[in-house]
Design an enzyme around this catalytic site. Structure first.
Site, PDB file in Angstrom:
ATOM      1  N   TYR A   1       3.687 -14.914   0.706  1.00  0.00           N
ATOM      2  CA  TYR A   1       2.487 -15.252   1.478  1.00  0.00           C
ATOM      3  C   TYR A   1       2.326 -16.770   1.569  1.00  0.00           C
ATOM      4  O   TYR A   1       2.067 -17.313   2.651  1.00  0.00           O
ATOM      5  CB  TYR A   1       1.268 -14.612   0.806  1.00  0.00           C
ATOM      6  CG  TYR A   1      -0.055 -15.014   1.403  1.00  0.00           C
ATOM      7  CD1 TYR A   1      -0.446 -14.554   2.658  1.00  0.00           C
ATOM      8  CD2 TYR A   1      -0.921 -15.863   0.710  1.00  0.00           C
ATOM      9  CE1 TYR A   1      -1.668 -14.931   3.215  1.00  0.00           C
ATOM     10  CE2 TYR A   1      -2.141 -16.242   1.255  1.00  0.00           C
ATOM     11  CZ  TYR A   1      -2.506 -15.770   2.502  1.00  0.00           C
ATOM     12  OH  TYR A   1      -3.709 -16.148   3.048  1.00  0.00           O
TER      13      TYR A   1
ATOM     14  N   GLU B   1     -11.003 -12.165   3.958  1.00  0.00           N
ATOM     15  CA  GLU B   1     -11.640 -13.183   3.122  1.00  0.00           C
ATOM     16  C   GLU B   1     -13.020 -12.709   2.667  1.00  0.00           C
ATOM     17  O   GLU B   1     -13.444 -12.992   1.545  1.00  0.00           O
ATOM     18  CB  GLU B   1     -11.750 -14.513   3.872  1.00  0.00           C
ATOM     19  CG  GLU B   1     -10.422 -15.185   4.169  1.00  0.00           C
ATOM     20  CD  GLU B   1      -9.666 -15.633   2.928  1.00  0.00           C
ATOM     21  OE1 GLU B   1     -10.248 -15.641   1.829  1.00  0.00           O
ATOM     22  OE2 GLU B   1      -8.469 -15.965   3.070  1.00  0.00           O
TER      23      GLU B   1
ATOM     24  N   TRP C   1      -7.473 -13.262  -4.598  1.00  0.00           N
ATOM     25  CA  TRP C   1      -6.809 -13.029  -3.318  1.00  0.00           C
ATOM     26  C   TRP C   1      -5.595 -12.123  -3.488  1.00  0.00           C
ATOM     27  O   TRP C   1      -5.267 -11.336  -2.603  1.00  0.00           O
ATOM     28  CB  TRP C   1      -6.395 -14.357  -2.674  1.00  0.00           C
ATOM     29  CG  TRP C   1      -5.677 -14.142  -1.387  1.00  0.00           C
ATOM     30  CD1 TRP C   1      -4.378 -14.429  -1.093  1.00  0.00           C
ATOM     31  CD2 TRP C   1      -6.216 -13.543  -0.189  1.00  0.00           C
ATOM     32  NE1 TRP C   1      -4.071 -14.055   0.197  1.00  0.00           N
ATOM     33  CE2 TRP C   1      -5.185 -13.512   0.766  1.00  0.00           C
ATOM     34  CE3 TRP C   1      -7.463 -13.039   0.146  1.00  0.00           C
ATOM     35  CZ2 TRP C   1      -5.370 -12.991   2.053  1.00  0.00           C
ATOM     36  CZ3 TRP C   1      -7.652 -12.513   1.426  1.00  0.00           C
ATOM     37  CH2 TRP C   1      -6.610 -12.491   2.358  1.00  0.00           C
TER      38      TRP C   1
END
Length: 203
Positions: free
Chosen positions: A31, A53, A61
């Site tokens: 990522y 988000e 995350w």
């Protein structure tokens, strides 16, 4: 693995310097290397990013990243019009889906935000055109140093975006969430100075 705490870089087996936060996990590294901070203009992708988000708020995350394919399945690949058409049955389906974050408020917010996104697109032309208006004309150095980046969670631009989205009826879009969104979609380049990643355009 060697972590250089004074500059925020980590060097692992492949010898490439990376931002400290992606160390130790292959999915996180991928990522970081291929997606985070790359400039995005596609409305569907932007909508997915701002929704995820919102789901991330209060969580790591990496937790969201590991569930992203499940989120895409649950929310019709974040196609804005499809999510906007979700009703009570879809809310209940998502609440029962163990593959995502089963937070009713965030699920309802995603549907609400899809409806607000349609309104925004009708007025502004595209979600992309709207969001990119909030890019700072001058953000300082191209790459931030580690101490500066560690202290940043909100900027005047993320505060302005949050305020305007809330005025338009969006939810779960606080200034910190909006700044994380700006990082993720490439409005700012927050790869630490010395990181091997080069930022460019992606859909």
């Amino acid at each position: 693995m060697a972590i250089e705490h004074d500059n925020g870089l980590v060097i692992e087996a492949d010898g490439k310097p990376r931002c400290w936060w992606c160390a130790g996990d292959d999915l996180y590294r991928h990522y970081h290397d291929t997606e985070w901070g790359q400039r995005v203009r596609d409305d569907r992708t932007l909508f997915e990013k701002i929704c995820l988000e919102g789901f991330q708020s209060g969580l790591s995350w990496l937790t969201i990243l590991r569930k992203r394919e499940n989120f895409r399945a649950a929310f019709a690949n974040f196609e804005i019009a499809k999510v906007a058409s979700f009703g009570e049955a879809d809310i209940e389906r998502c609440v029962k889906d163990a593959g995502i974050i089963r937070h009713r408020g965030k699920i309802v917010s995603t549907i609400n935000n899809a409806r607000r996104a349609i309104e925004l697109i009708e007025k502004e032309g595209s979600l992309s055109d709207y969001v990119w208006q909030f890019r700072a004309e001058h953000r300082g150095p191209e790459r931030l140093d580690y101490p500066t980046l560690r202290q940043m969670a909100v900027t005047p631009e993320s505060t302005a975006l949050s305020k305007d989205l809330k005025k338009r009826g969006w939810s779960f879009v606080g200034p910190t969430t909006c700044y994380a969104f700006m990082q993720a979609m490439g409005m700012v380049d927050d790869h630490v100075e010395g990181c091997h990643v080069t930022v460019g355009e992606r859909r």
